[in-house]
Design an enzyme around this catalytic site. Structure first.
Site, mmCIF file in Angstrom:
data_model
loop_
_atom_site.group_PDB
_atom_site.id
_atom_site.type_symbol
_atom_site.label_atom_id
_atom_site.label_comp_id
_atom_site.label_asym_id
_atom_site.label_seq_id
_atom_site.Cartn_x
_atom_site.Cartn_y
_atom_site.Cartn_z
ATOM 1 N N GLY A 195 22.602 98.732 95.245
ATOM 2 C CA GLY A 195 22.058 98.934 93.758
ATOM 3 C C GLY A 195 22.747 98.112 92.663
ATOM 4 N N SER A 196 23.383 97.030 93.129
ATOM 5 C CA SER A 196 24.249 96.672 91.812
ATOM 6 C C SER A 196 23.191 95.894 91.126
ATOM 7 C CB SER A 196 25.308 95.670 92.487
ATOM 8 O OG SER A 196 24.492 94.354 92.915
ATOM 9 N N ASN A 197 22.083 95.431 91.340
ATOM 10 C CA ASN A 197 21.000 94.765 90.412
ATOM 11 C C ASN A 197 20.547 95.991 89.810
ATOM 12 O OD1 ASN A 197 20.848 91.823 90.426
ATOM 13 N ND2 ASN A 197 20.974 92.350 92.721
ATOM 14 N N MET B 64 14.075 96.413 100.145
ATOM 15 C CA MET B 64 13.908 95.657 101.325
ATOM 16 C C MET B 64 12.696 95.752 102.361
ATOM 17 S SD MET B 64 16.422 93.719 100.578
ATOM 18 C CE MET B 64 16.987 92.699 102.087
ATOM 19 N N ASN C 114 10.691 90.241 91.619
ATOM 20 C CA ASN C 114 11.474 90.203 92.710
ATOM 21 C C ASN C 114 12.673 89.506 92.306
ATOM 22 O OD1 ASN C 114 12.675 91.185 95.220
ATOM 23 N ND2 ASN C 114 11.899 89.151 96.020
ATOM 24 N N HIS D 69 15.339 87.093 94.406
ATOM 25 C CA HIS D 69 15.941 86.551 95.876
ATOM 26 C C HIS D 69 17.170 85.763 95.870
ATOM 27 C CE1 HIS D 69 15.100 85.893 100.031
ATOM 28 N NE2 HIS D 69 15.388 84.719 99.840
HETATM 29 C C1 GAR Z 1 20.458 91.168 96.374
HETATM 30 O O1 GAR Z 1 21.299 90.239 96.710
HETATM 31 C C2 GAR Z 1 19.107 90.851 96.167
HETATM 32 O O2 GAR Z 1 18.782 89.435 95.765
HETATM 33 C C3 GAR Z 1 18.576 90.911 97.742
HETATM 34 O O3 GAR Z 1 19.175 92.198 98.246
HETATM 35 C C4 GAR Z 1 20.438 92.457 97.309
HETATM 36 C C5 GAR Z 1 20.482 93.400 96.822
HETATM 37 O O4 GAR Z 1 21.946 93.749 96.388
HETATM 38 N N1 GAR Z 1 17.069 91.018 98.005
HETATM 39 C C6 GAR Z 1 16.682 90.334 98.940
HETATM 40 O O5 GAR Z 1 17.214 89.850 99.845
HETATM 41 C C7 GAR Z 1 15.127 90.556 98.899
HETATM 42 N N2 GAR Z 1 14.490 89.620 99.696
HETATM 43 P P1 GAR Z 1 22.085 95.072 95.313
HETATM 44 O O6 GAR Z 1 21.405 96.355 96.197
HETATM 45 O O7 GAR Z 1 23.569 95.233 95.192
HETATM 46 O O8 GAR Z 1 21.144 94.951 93.929
#
Ligand code: GAR
Length: 202
Positions: free
Chosen positions: A13-15, A96, A113, A115
């Site tokens: 969940g950092s994003n 995901m 999204n 990526h």
């Molecule tokens: C992020 O790096 C995002 O780009 C990736 O999952 C991570 C989630 O991090 N997304 C994908 O790979 C989608 N295909 P987060 O939970 O800390 O935000």
């Protein structure tokens, strides 16, 4: 006019937190965006506790979806939430799972999204590890609209991340996340302008 957002997240969940801090907690200049709810497909995903702590009045929904057979029910419930909150944009932040073509086609240019690679390179899961193991010298981050083709929709913005000889997958991951946190809010603001994403650079 105010736009309602919903965030979908499966993991750390950092994003999601970064977007909440930018658009919700710290509303400086971002009054046009309302984060209506956060939806997770994983009941014990760390994102849930983090959102509760940071933004206790954002509604959180957990809709189980780990196997394909759960997708119809997930999308039905998600559709109901989207209607209830009059959602304009669906923001995938480390979500995901793959949404069905039928669901995606109902929301053209409304699902966004992030990526962790320079698409079209290294699509799919573990993009950071794949780029590192391939030995590319540059990778990066892409924010794009979601279409029925996986990791292939119109690109809103990208930023390059260099891979140094001293990097490990772990240090590269940290650099990618830092870049994600920088460009995702910018990409969303670009999307809100309605500009043609194929012509946009930042
Ligand atoms: C992020 O790096 C995002 O780009 C990736 O999952 C991570 C989630 O991090 N997304 C994908 O790979 C989608 N295909 P987060 O939970 O800390 O935000």
């Amino acid at each position: 006019m105010k736009k309602n957002f919903i965030i979908l997240a499966s993991g750390n969940g950092s994003n999601a937190l970064n977007l909440i801090n930018k658009f919700y907690t710290d509303k400086n200049g971002c009054g046009d965006i309302e984060i209506a709810a956060v939806v997770s497909n994983i009941a014990d995903a760390p994102v849930i506790e983090k959102v509760k702590k940071t933004a206790p009045d954002i509604s959180i929904f957990v809709i189980p979806f780990t196997v394909l057979s759960e997708r119809d029910a997930f999308e039905k419930e998600l559709g109901d939430i989207i209607k209830k909150y009059k959602v304009d944009y669906i923001i995938l932040a480390g979500f995901m799972k793959i949404l069905s073509k039928e669901f995606v086609s109902k929301f053209p240019y409304q699902i966004i999204n992030i990526h962790p690679s320079l698409l079209p390179a290294f699509k799919g899961r573990e993009a950071i590890k794949k780029a590192f193991e391939y030995g590319v010298k540059y990778t990066g981050v892409t924010v794009h609209y979601v279409t029925s083709e996986i990791d292939a929709g119109p690109i809103i913005c990208q930023e390059i991340v260099g891979i140094d000889d001293s990097d490990t997958v772990g240090t590269l991951e940290a650099k990618i996340h830092k870049t994600e946190h920088k460009i995702y809010p910018v990409a969303i603001e670009i999307a809100l302008t309605g500009a043609d994403p194929r012509r946009r650079v930042i």
